[in-house]
Design an enzyme around this catalytic site. Sequence first.
Site, PDB file in Angstrom:
ATOM      1  N   GLU A 176      16.332 -30.561 104.520  1.00  0.00           N
ATOM      2  CA  GLU A 176      16.303 -31.944 105.019  1.00  0.00           C
ATOM      3  C   GLU A 176      17.698 -32.459 105.362  1.00  0.00           C
ATOM      4  O   GLU A 176      18.033 -33.622 105.138  1.00  0.00           O
ATOM      5  CB  GLU A 176      15.598 -32.850 104.006  1.00  0.00           C
ATOM      6  CG  GLU A 176      14.140 -32.456 103.814  1.00  0.00           C
ATOM      7  CD  GLU A 176      13.480 -33.094 102.605  1.00  0.00           C
ATOM      8  OE1 GLU A 176      13.972 -34.142 102.135  1.00  0.00           O
ATOM      9  OE2 GLU A 176      12.459 -32.550 102.127  1.00  0.00           O
ATOM     10  N   GLU A 280       7.274 -28.496 102.226  1.00  0.00           N
ATOM     11  CA  GLU A 280       6.902 -29.594 101.332  1.00  0.00           C
ATOM     12  C   GLU A 280       5.861 -30.436 102.053  1.00  0.00           C
ATOM     13  O   GLU A 280       6.068 -30.868 103.187  1.00  0.00           O
ATOM     14  CB  GLU A 280       8.089 -30.489 100.975  1.00  0.00           C
ATOM     15  CG  GLU A 280       9.076 -29.895 100.013  1.00  0.00           C
ATOM     16  CD  GLU A 280      10.107 -30.920  99.553  1.00  0.00           C
ATOM     17  OE1 GLU A 280       9.742 -32.105  99.351  1.00  0.00           O
ATOM     18  OE2 GLU A 280      11.284 -30.535  99.406  1.00  0.00           O
TER      19      GLU A 280
END
Length: 349
Positions: A176, A280
Site C-alpha cells: 500500500e 487483503e
Amino acid sequence: MTGGHRRRPEDGVTRRGLLGLAGLGAASSAGVFGMWKAASRETPLVVSGTPTAPPSASPSPFAKAEGKLGGTVPFTAGKAMLGSYLGLDGMTYPEAVKLRRDQLGRDQRITHVFYAWEDRLPDSIEGMPETSVPMVSWRGPKYGAILDGDADDLIAAAARRIRDLDRPALLRWGWEMNGDWYRWGGARNDEDTDGYVKCFRRLRGIFDDEGADKVSWVWSPNWNSSPKDDWNRIDAYYPGDDFVDWVGVSGYNLHRESPATLFDPIYTKYSARKPIMITEVGSKDYGGTTKADWIRELGTYVEQRPAIGGVVWFDTDTHPSYPEHWRLDSLPDAAAAYREMGENERFSG
C-alpha cells in the site's frame, strides 16, 4: 507464533480516532484506515447483484508474461489459493486455525502474517497447516534507511530467516505504498516513487545474494491512491517485471464498492504480465444478508477473472481500536457464503 504475527498500528493513531476525521485528510498507519479515507466519496457505490464481466480493454491474461508465472509459488491456471490473515479474539493462532478447519472443512492455502521492519522474520510459523504457503507482509522504514546501505545487515539477516523456512514463501514488502498512511509510502518520502522502486530492487538483490531463492515477491498497492495526484499513480511504484512475481492488491468493501470497482484497475493494468493476488480483502456488514451477498459476489468475480491466483481474507476481530469485525464468521450466513466459495473448484488451488 512469533511476536510479529499480529498486525500493529503505527504512530499511535487509532482507527476510532481516524473514523472521526474521515474525509478531512487525517493520516493513518493501518491499511484499512487508509482505504476508508481513500474510498470516501460523496455518493457511495451500490453493489450490483452480478459483477460485470472483465473490461473489454483488458488484455488477454499473461499475453506479455515471461518466465514462470508466480515464481517459486507458482500460478496454476484455473485455480486460486484461498487464504487469510487470521487473528481471533481469545484464541491462539493454532486454535484459530483449528476453528476455521472445522467450520470450512479445509485449511487455508495462504497463511498471512505481518512483521515490523525491525522484527526477526519467521523461520517457522507455529500452527501453520502443512499445505499452506506463508505470506509475510514486512513493514518498511523510510527509503533513506535502505538506500544508504545502513540496513543491509538487517535485510541480510531477514533473508536468512526466510531461507530457513525451507519452503516456498510469498514476501510482500512495503504494501500500500501509494497510500499516505504508512511511513514507506511515497507521500511520506518526498513524493519519491523512484525511491520505493530502488528499495524494492535492493531488497530483492540482497535476498538473492543470501540464497533466499524460495521467495516469491509480491508487489501490492492499495486499490486506489491517496493522494490522487499524478505523481502518486500506482504504476510509478512498479519495480519491473524482473523483480515482481505476483501483483497484489488491497481492497475492502467499506462504501458498498463492488469487487470490480476495487480490483479491476489493477487487474486491467497487470494481468497481461503477472498473476494477480487479492492480498487483503474484507467486507462491512450493512445489515440483512449484505455481507454474505458481497462474499458470493467476490467468488463470482474471481471466477470471471482467470489471472487471479489468490484471495486472502482479513479474518480478524482484534485489529486495534476498530469496531468492524472483518472475521468471516461474524454472521452465520457470511460464514456459509465463504464456505461455499471455498468449496468451488475455482478456489482449489
